[in-house]
Design an enzyme around this catalytic site. Sequence first.
Site, short mmCIF file in Angstrom:
data_model
loop_
_atom_site.label_atom_id
_atom_site.label_comp_id
_atom_site.label_asym_id
_atom_site.label_seq_id
_atom_site.Cartn_x
_atom_site.Cartn_y
_atom_site.Cartn_z
N ASP A 186 0.77 -1.25 0.00
CA ASP A 186 0.00 0.00 0.00
C ASP A 186 0.81 1.31 0.00
O ASP A 186 0.51 2.23 0.77
CB ASP A 186 -0.96 0.02 1.21
CG ASP A 186 -1.97 -1.12 1.18
OD1 ASP A 186 -1.97 -1.92 0.23
OD2 ASP A 186 -2.78 -1.22 2.14
N CYS B 25 -1.83 -2.87 7.69
CA CYS B 25 -1.74 -3.79 6.55
C CYS B 25 -0.45 -4.61 6.51
O CYS B 25 -0.47 -5.78 6.14
CB CYS B 25 -2.00 -3.04 5.26
SG CYS B 25 -3.73 -2.48 5.16
N LYS C 266 -7.14 -4.95 -2.85
CA LYS C 266 -7.86 -5.51 -1.69
C LYS C 266 -8.77 -4.46 -1.09
O LYS C 266 -8.54 -3.26 -1.25
CB LYS C 266 -6.86 -6.02 -0.65
CG LYS C 266 -5.93 -4.94 -0.15
CD LYS C 266 -4.87 -5.49 0.77
CE LYS C 266 -3.98 -4.40 1.29
NZ LYS C 266 -4.65 -3.34 2.04
C1 VGL Z 1 -4.51 0.57 5.87
C2 VGL Z 1 -6.04 1.46 7.32
C3 VGL Z 1 -7.03 1.36 6.38
C4 VGL Z 1 -3.09 0.15 5.64
C5 VGL Z 1 -5.49 0.45 4.92
O1 VGL Z 1 -2.67 0.09 4.47
O2 VGL Z 1 -2.38 -0.11 6.63
N1 VGL Z 1 -4.80 1.06 7.08
N2 VGL Z 1 -6.75 0.84 5.16
#
Ligand code: VGL
Length: 202
Positions: free
Chosen positions: A12, A155, A110
Amino acid sequence: MHPATDALIVIDVQNDFCPGGALAVAGGDEIIIRINGLMEAFGTVVLTQDWHPANHASFAANHPGATPFSLAQMPYGPQVLWPTHCVQGSKGAEFHRDLWTDPAHLIVRKGFRPEIDSYSAFFENDHSTPTGLDGYLRSRGITAVTLVGLATDYCVAYSAVDAAGLGYTATVLEGAARAIDLNGSLAEAREKMRAAGVRLEA
Ligand code: VGL
Ligand code: ZN
């Protein structure tokens, strides 16, 4: 060069998790140079992309009266309600422009089901719906994964714990990751990773 059985999983590294983004992680952009360098040392490189529809249940905005960073009860357990982030097709959902994406062999998206969040690159937050990444890695003979990216305590940690649980040797390079650290979530995530047998390295 790592052995052919090792994969790099970059979690991410998207605009919304970098400074200026909707769910900015402090120093989120500082890790990109190191991650780009790591890609050259791995024979398999996977990127993940948080990829939510606008009506996603993890967004506080979709729960009347709820404030961001509060907790909600979902059928699959407690869920942090986040600021709206990484909406499919938005600028915030794009990879940071400095992240090298050409070497990626697979991009896993995702969190695209409106009713369920997915922190982990392997399973959605019900801990049972697979993303398909395990099948991809297994069929390519991967036995070890190195995880980097954002955020360490969500994540990255969820992905690392699931990887270890699936039998992979899992290593998190903490220097190539940054945390949200909401109410002690970083310490808790490090404890969970250690307990699951994840190697924490600098
Ligand atoms: C994430 C919170 C919400 C992450 C993704 O990538 O850690 N954290 N969505
Ligand atoms: Zn998300």
